[in-house]
Design an enzyme around this catalytic site. Structure first.
Site, PDB file in Angstrom:
ATOM      1  N   ASP A  33      49.629  43.806  49.106  1.00  0.00           N
ATOM      2  CA  ASP A  33      50.743  43.738  49.802  1.00  0.00           C
ATOM      3  C   ASP A  33      51.610  45.072  49.736  1.00  0.00           C
ATOM      4  O   ASP A  33      52.408  45.409  50.436  1.00  0.00           O
ATOM      5  CB  ASP A  33      51.739  42.611  49.916  1.00  0.00           C
ATOM      6  N   GLY A  75      37.634  45.764  35.056  1.00  0.00           N
ATOM      7  CA  GLY A  75      36.613  44.563  34.942  1.00  0.00           C
ATOM      8  C   GLY A  75      36.084  44.069  36.246  1.00  0.00           C
ATOM      9  O   GLY A  75      35.563  43.059  36.162  1.00  0.00           O
ATOM     10  N   ALA A 101      33.934  47.362  32.195  1.00  0.00           N
ATOM     11  CA  ALA A 101      33.224  46.404  31.516  1.00  0.00           C
ATOM     12  C   ALA A 101      32.847  45.170  32.393  1.00  0.00           C
ATOM     13  O   ALA A 101      33.962  44.976  32.927  1.00  0.00           O
ATOM     14  CB  ALA A 101      33.750  46.162  30.227  1.00  0.00           C
ATOM     15  N   HIS A 136      30.621  29.554  36.040  1.00  0.00           N
ATOM     16  CA  HIS A 136      31.978  30.037  36.576  1.00  0.00           C
ATOM     17  C   HIS A 136      32.761  29.167  37.560  1.00  0.00           C
ATOM     18  O   HIS A 136      32.227  28.382  38.187  1.00  0.00           O
ATOM     19  CB  HIS A 136      32.098  31.603  36.873  1.00  0.00           C
ATOM     20  N   LYS A 140      34.926  32.574  42.255  1.00  0.00           N
ATOM     21  CA  LYS A 140      34.194  33.880  41.752  1.00  0.00           C
ATOM     22  C   LYS A 140      33.140  34.043  42.783  1.00  0.00           C
ATOM     23  O   LYS A 140      32.484  33.256  43.498  1.00  0.00           O
ATOM     24  CB  LYS A 140      33.347  33.606  40.515  1.00  0.00           C
ATOM     25  N   THR A 147      28.700  39.740  33.939  1.00  0.00           N
ATOM     26  CA  THR A 147      28.480  39.651  32.513  1.00  0.00           C
ATOM     27  C   THR A 147      26.832  39.243  32.246  1.00  0.00           C
ATOM     28  O   THR A 147      26.339  39.757  31.501  1.00  0.00           O
ATOM     29  CB  THR A 147      29.316  38.655  31.617  1.00  0.00           C
TER      30      THR A 147
END
Length: 251
Positions: A33, A75, A101, A136, A140, A147
């Site tokens: 926003d 990430g 990563a 997970h 997600k 990973t």
């Protein structure tokens, strides 16, 4: 160190807490926003921006940060196939810096090193077949996780009998099973489960007629990821180019 946060969900808030506890200053917080704050003096003053958003937003966020010559720690996953070459060029030729990563957890970095070493050993024992599963939370969006993909690529790089990884089954939050898990003998299947609020579980198994060898990383919370991201920001402030956990953690 002056830190900007891009994305202010659960991870962003935890990163903020850890960064402040380590004596850093949060100079800008950007979420969906207030995108105009990318143009602010406060954002431009940051030594590093830490970005945790979505696969669709990540690449654009990098470009906005680079336009202000702000280094980025990210990430976010799912953007590499489409934009990876451009990001690599920006870092190698354009003078920009990205520490990326798929997982910033110190424990995952250790697990990844063990995973790669184990795969190197198992290359000499073809009676063992390998598979992977990741679990997970239901929020997600990508499957397999970034990973899991990184871990799978490391296995493929060490096992001559595997040429690539493929998606296995996906168990969705409503209990539906997508896919049948079929794969060729030279493929490494990576299966996914989405349930509850699981921060992340990654399991690699080598199975034979005689026995099974299994290694697992089970995250208790997001705290390990957040701490790793701040450690990466501290490293990135002093380094340049395209960086990753292999630069930060020298195993």
């Amino acid at each position: 160190m002056k830190i900007a946060l891009i994305g202010y969900g659960k991870m962003g808030k935890m990163i903020e807490q850890i960064a402040l506890s380590r004596g850093h200053q949060i100079v800008s917080i950007i979420d969906v926003d207030n995108q105009e704050d990318f143009e602010s003096e406060a954002f431009a003053s940051a030594d590093v921006a830490i970005e945790f958003t979505s696969p669709t937003a990540a690449y654009g966020n990098y470009l906005k940060a680079f336009a202000k010559n702000v280094k980025v720690v990210s990430g976010s996953t799912g953007w590499m196939d489409e934009h990876g070459d451009d990001v690599r060029r920006l870092c190698s030729e354009g003078g920009q810096t990205l520490f990326w990563a798929s997982n910033f957890s110190i424990g995952v970095a250790i697990f990844a090193a063990v995973n790669k070493y184990l795969a190197r050993i198992m290359d000499g024992f073809p009676q063992y077949d390998v598979e992977m599963e990741e679990v997970h939370h239901i929020h997600k969006l990508d499957a397999p996780s970034g990973t899991a993909i990184t871990l799978a690529e490391d296995i493929v790089s060490q096992l001559n009998r595997k040429s690539r990884w493929v998606k296995g089954t996906l168990l969705t939050p409503d209990g539906s099973l997508i896919g049948n898990g079929s794969h060729a003998s030279d493929e490494l299947p990576v299966s996914s489960i989405r349930r509850g609020e699981v921060p992340g579980i990654h399991t690699v198994s080598y199975d034979s007629e005689a026995d099974r060898i299994t290694i697992t990383h089970d995250a208790h919370s997001r705290k390990g990821f957040a701490l790793g991201a701040v450690l990466a920001a501290e490293y990135t402030a002093q380094h340049s180019g395209l960086l990753t956990t292999s630069d930060l953690f020298q195993f």
